[in-house]
Design a protein around this motif. Structure first.
Motif, PDB file in Angstrom:
ATOM      1  N   GLY A   1       0.779  -1.239   0.000  1.00 24.96           N
ATOM      2  CA  GLY A   1       0.000   0.000   0.000  1.00 24.96           C
ATOM      3  C   GLY A   1       0.804   1.278   0.000  1.00 24.96           C
ATOM      4  N   ASN A   2       2.098   1.202  -0.323  1.00 27.26           N
ATOM      5  CA  ASN A   2       2.890   2.432  -0.399  1.00 27.26           C
ATOM      6  C   ASN A   2       2.461   3.258  -1.608  1.00 27.26           C
ATOM      7  OD1 ASN A   2       5.188   2.501   1.720  1.00 27.26           O
ATOM      8  ND2 ASN A   2       5.135   0.361   1.036  1.00 27.26           N
ATOM      9  N   ASP A   3       2.224   4.526  -1.374  1.00 26.82           N
ATOM     10  CA  ASP A   3       1.787   5.435  -2.435  1.00 26.82           C
ATOM     11  C   ASP A   3       2.959   5.925  -3.281  1.00 26.82           C
ATOM     12  OD1 ASP A   3      -1.101   5.813  -1.483  1.00 26.82           O
ATOM     13  OD2 ASP A   3       0.049   6.322   0.297  1.00 26.82           O
ATOM     14  N   VAL A   4       4.124   6.042  -2.660  1.00 28.00           N
ATOM     15  CA  VAL A   4       5.341   6.486  -3.329  1.00 28.00           C
ATOM     16  C   VAL A   4       6.468   5.530  -2.947  1.00 28.00           C
ATOM     17  CG1 VAL A   4       6.932   8.410  -3.718  1.00 28.00           C
ATOM     18  CG2 VAL A   4       4.562   8.883  -3.070  1.00 28.00           C
ATOM     19  N   ILE A   5       7.273   5.139  -3.932  1.00 30.08           N
ATOM     20  CA  ILE A   5       8.402   4.248  -3.659  1.00 30.08           C
ATOM     21  C   ILE A   5       9.661   4.836  -4.294  1.00 30.08           C
ATOM     22  CG2 ILE A   5       9.387   1.944  -3.993  1.00 30.08           C
ATOM     23  CD1 ILE A   5       6.527   0.847  -4.050  1.00 30.08           C
ATOM     24  N   PHE A   6      10.693   5.036  -3.475  1.00 25.54           N
ATOM     25  CA  PHE A   6      11.987   5.524  -3.936  1.00 25.54           C
ATOM     26  C   PHE A   6      12.957   4.343  -4.011  1.00 25.54           C
ATOM     27  CE2 PHE A   6      10.100   9.270  -1.878  1.00 25.54           C
ATOM     28  CZ  PHE A   6      10.301  10.251  -2.842  1.00 25.54           C
ATOM     29  N   THR A   7      13.522   4.107  -5.186  1.00 23.77           N
ATOM     30  CA  THR A   7      14.514   3.031  -5.348  1.00 23.77           C
ATOM     31  C   THR A   7      15.859   3.696  -5.599  1.00 23.77           C
ATOM     32  OG1 THR A   7      14.010   2.833  -7.727  1.00 23.77           O
ATOM     33  CG2 THR A   7      12.768   1.443  -6.212  1.00 23.77           C
ATOM     34  N   THR A   8      16.847   3.403  -4.769  1.00 26.32           N
ATOM     35  CA  THR A   8      17.978   4.323  -4.627  1.00 26.32           C
ATOM     36  C   THR A   8      19.325   3.827  -5.165  1.00 26.32           C
ATOM     37  OG1 THR A   8      18.459   3.519  -2.392  1.00 26.32           O
ATOM     38  CG2 THR A   8      16.870   5.314  -2.584  1.00 26.32           C
ATOM     39  N   SER A   9      19.305   2.964  -6.162  1.00 25.41           N
ATOM     40  CA  SER A   9      20.579   2.554  -6.759  1.00 25.41           C
ATOM     41  C   SER A   9      20.396   2.278  -8.244  1.00 25.41           C
ATOM     42  CB  SER A   9      21.135   1.317  -6.054  1.00 25.41           C
ATOM     43  OG  SER A   9      22.473   1.073  -6.455  1.00 25.41           O
ATOM     44  N   PHE A  10      21.451   2.485  -9.018  1.00 26.59           N
ATOM     45  CA  PHE A  10      21.389   2.364 -10.477  1.00 26.59           C
ATOM     46  C   PHE A  10      20.838   1.007 -10.910  1.00 26.59           C
ATOM     47  CE2 PHE A  10      23.172   1.335 -14.650  1.00 26.59           C
ATOM     48  CZ  PHE A  10      22.832   2.462 -15.384  1.00 26.59           C
ATOM     49  N   GLY A  11      21.270  -0.057 -10.257  1.00 24.94           N
ATOM     50  CA  GLY A  11      20.855  -1.407 -10.634  1.00 24.94           C
ATOM     51  C   GLY A  11      19.407  -1.732 -10.339  1.00 24.94           C
TER      52      GLY A  11
ATOM     53  N   ARG B   1       3.153  -2.709 -13.417  1.00 26.18           N
ATOM     54  CA  ARG B   1       2.178  -3.550 -12.720  1.00 26.18           C
ATOM     55  C   ARG B   1       1.357  -2.754 -11.712  1.00 26.18           C
ATOM     56  NH1 ARG B   1       5.469  -8.109 -10.053  1.00 26.18           N
ATOM     57  NH2 ARG B   1       3.375  -8.746  -9.341  1.00 26.18           N
ATOM     58  N   PHE B   2       1.898  -1.615 -11.260  1.00 28.66           N
ATOM     59  CA  PHE B   2       1.212  -0.806 -10.256  1.00 28.66           C
ATOM     60  C   PHE B   2       1.114   0.647 -10.744  1.00 28.66           C
ATOM     61  CE2 PHE B   2       3.208  -4.353  -8.075  1.00 28.66           C
ATOM     62  CZ  PHE B   2       2.172  -4.848  -7.291  1.00 28.66           C
ATOM     63  N   PRO B   3       0.236   0.900 -11.706  1.00 26.08           N
ATOM     64  CA  PRO B   3       0.155   2.233 -12.332  1.00 26.08           C
ATOM     65  C   PRO B   3      -0.308   3.340 -11.388  1.00 26.08           C
ATOM     66  CG  PRO B   3      -1.682   0.844 -13.031  1.00 26.08           C
ATOM     67  CD  PRO B   3      -0.735  -0.047 -12.295  1.00 26.08           C
ATOM     68  N   ASN B   4      -0.909   2.992 -10.264  1.00 22.56           N
ATOM     69  CA  ASN B   4      -1.384   4.008  -9.322  1.00 22.56           C
ATOM     70  C   ASN B   4      -0.351   4.365  -8.254  1.00 22.56           C
ATOM     71  OD1 ASN B   4      -3.939   4.218 -10.565  1.00 22.56           O
ATOM     72  ND2 ASN B   4      -4.655   2.397  -9.471  1.00 22.56           N
ATOM     73  N   VAL B   5       0.807   3.727  -8.317  1.00 24.29           N
ATOM     74  CA  VAL B   5       1.900   4.027  -7.383  1.00 24.29           C
ATOM     75  C   VAL B   5       2.895   4.941  -8.089  1.00 24.29           C
ATOM     76  CG1 VAL B   5       3.789   3.060  -5.998  1.00 24.29           C
ATOM     77  CG2 VAL B   5       1.613   1.820  -6.187  1.00 24.29           C
ATOM     78  N   THR B   6       3.418   5.917  -7.379  1.00 20.87           N
ATOM     79  CA  THR B   6       4.445   6.814  -7.928  1.00 20.87           C
ATOM     80  C   THR B   6       5.819   6.260  -7.578  1.00 20.87           C
ATOM     81  OG1 THR B   6       3.022   8.753  -7.683  1.00 20.87           O
ATOM     82  CG2 THR B   6       5.389   9.154  -7.887  1.00 20.87           C
ATOM     83  N   PHE B   7       6.643   6.075  -8.596  1.00 21.32           N
ATOM     84  CA  PHE B   7       7.992   5.544  -8.408  1.00 21.32           C
ATOM     85  C   PHE B   7       9.028   6.615  -8.756  1.00 21.32           C
ATOM     86  CE2 PHE B   7       5.341   1.866  -9.107  1.00 21.32           C
ATOM     87  CZ  PHE B   7       5.853   0.890  -8.260  1.00 21.32           C
ATOM     88  N   GLU B   8      10.090   6.665  -7.955  1.00 21.16           N
ATOM     89  CA  GLU B   8      11.224   7.548  -8.252  1.00 21.16           C
ATOM     90  C   GLU B   8      12.501   6.722  -8.132  1.00 21.16           C
ATOM     91  OE1 GLU B   8      11.749  11.398  -7.706  1.00 21.16           O
ATOM     92  OE2 GLU B   8       9.721  11.857  -8.406  1.00 21.16           O
ATOM     93  N   HIS B   9      13.310   6.741  -9.197  1.00 19.03           N
ATOM     94  CA  HIS B   9      14.519   5.928  -9.231  1.00 19.03           C
ATOM     95  C   HIS B   9      15.765   6.804  -9.274  1.00 19.03           C
ATOM     96  CE1 HIS B   9      17.624   3.557 -11.609  1.00 19.03           C
ATOM     97  NE2 HIS B   9      17.579   3.000 -10.419  1.00 19.03           N
TER      98      HIS B   9
END
Length: 359
Positions: free
Chosen positions: A88-98, A109-117
């Motif tokens: 249920g996370n609304d925003v997910i930060f993924t913090t490495s190049f890989g 798969r989760f179009p309603n979630v905001t992702f930042e890489h």
């Protein structure tokens, strides 16, 4: 059921519905973080986590965060990102190049979630990228290191041959060459972001080759500690590492992620978030020169401060032509400064770096 009883039941049902909606509106926004190393690495992942903590405090109960550390780049990352989205996370930060491809897959798969890489280049309808202009700090590092070096040789501990690392190596050398045209830069690749043993071994190998100032792209303070043991100098990476090597530490280039995390979450909250490629550096206070060693020579301390100021003001842009690579090819035309898009694709060493990029 009598009419007056029906109205009472209906009123209670409506009241329950309003209470349910109010509760949902009052629930904090859930924000997840994925780290490639441990939060105790005293470097990259540590500072991302400091940004998370600062962001959570800023929102004062309106945001609830969670993180997963020590996540391998690959299939394991996709599993972790998916779990955070399902939680249920609304925003997910993924913090490495890989984490780039796993992030893109999860985002579909989760179009309603905001992702930042962080540090990648692939974006989507619900995926942004963000990166620090770490090359600005490396340029300052190169200037100071070349002025401090007695052996005319600097050592650089590199992680993986990706554009971020390659352009930082170049920036280090460009800064060093600006004050000493004859400076040499030795490079050791360790193929890890965090491994204190490998990092220490790499630092010692560089010092064995004559390097007396160590610059690192890895995340632990092990290289600085190794330099202190041998009476050499070093520069801290990602966080303030002064206390690990008080004699050898020249200064640290600190990553300050909180401003971006706060701005991103605010944009998601008010509905203004849009995918972008965000770059933050010295000017935005997302990269900071901290804990300059008071025992450094006055001219070195002055050069650190003035070089930082010139980059902040825009007077100095490290990747400005004319510039050739170490094969003699022109890579930047005279008068041109690389755009962010061009910086993200750097895959060459600048002229006079005597090394080859691993493939």
């Amino acid at each position: 059921m009598k009419i007056n009883q029906w109205f009472k039941v209906a009123a209670l049902s409506a009241s329950a519905l309003v209470s349910s909606v109010s509760l949902a509106e009052d629930e904090p926004m859930k924000v997840g973080f994925v780290y490639v190393g441990p939060v105790g690495d005293h470097g990259w992942s540590y500072e991302h986590d400091q940004g998370r903590i600062e962001m959570e405090k800023y929102f004062d109960g309106k945001v609830e965060t969670t993180y997963v550390e020590n996540v391998s780049e690959g299939a394991d990352a996709e599993r972790v990102i998916t779990q955070l989205a399902k939680a249920g996370n609304d925003v997910i930060f993924t913090t490495s190049f890989g984490f780039m491809n796993p992030t893109i897959k999860a985002a579909k798969r989760f179009p309603n979630v905001t992702f930042e890489h962080a540090t990648g280049y692939k974006r989507g309808k619900n995926v942004s990228t963000y990166v620090l202009r770490t090359y600005e700090g490396r340029y300052v590092s190169g200037v100071a290191a070349a002025m401090e070096s007695k052996t005319n040789t600097l050592g650089y501990i590199a992680t993986f041959p990706i554009p971020e690392v390659i352009r930082d190596i170049n920036a280090t050398y460009l800064g060093a060459k600006s004050v000493n045209p004859d400076i040499k830069l030795k490079i050791v690749w360790v193929n890890t972001w965090y491994d204190p043993g490998k990092e220490s071994d790499a630092a010692n190998a560089l010092m064995d080759q004559g390097a007396d100032v160590i610059i690192q792209h890895t995340d632990s303070p092990a290289p600085l500690i190794a330099a202190e043991k041998r009476g050499m100098m070093g520069i801290g990476q990602a966080s303030d590492m002064a206390h690990f090597a008080p004699k050898s530490h020249m200064f640290s280039v600190r990553d300050h992620w909180a401003p971006h995390y706060i701005k991103t979450v605010e944009a998601v909250m008010d509905g203004t978030w849009k995918p972008q490629d965000f770059w933050g550096g010295l000017k935005e206070d997302m990269l900071q020169i901290v804990s300059i060693n008071p025992n450094l020579p006055e001219d070195v301390k002055t050069a650190i401060v003035t070089t930082e100021a010139k980059i902040k003001s825009g007077e100095l842009k490290p990747f400005t032509g004319p510039m050739k690579d170490n094969q003699g090819n022109e890579v930047i035309a005279a008068g041109h400064s690389l755009t962010d898009e061009e910086l993200a694709a750097v895959n060459w060493y600048v002229e006079r770096i005597d090394a080859k990029i691993p493939r």
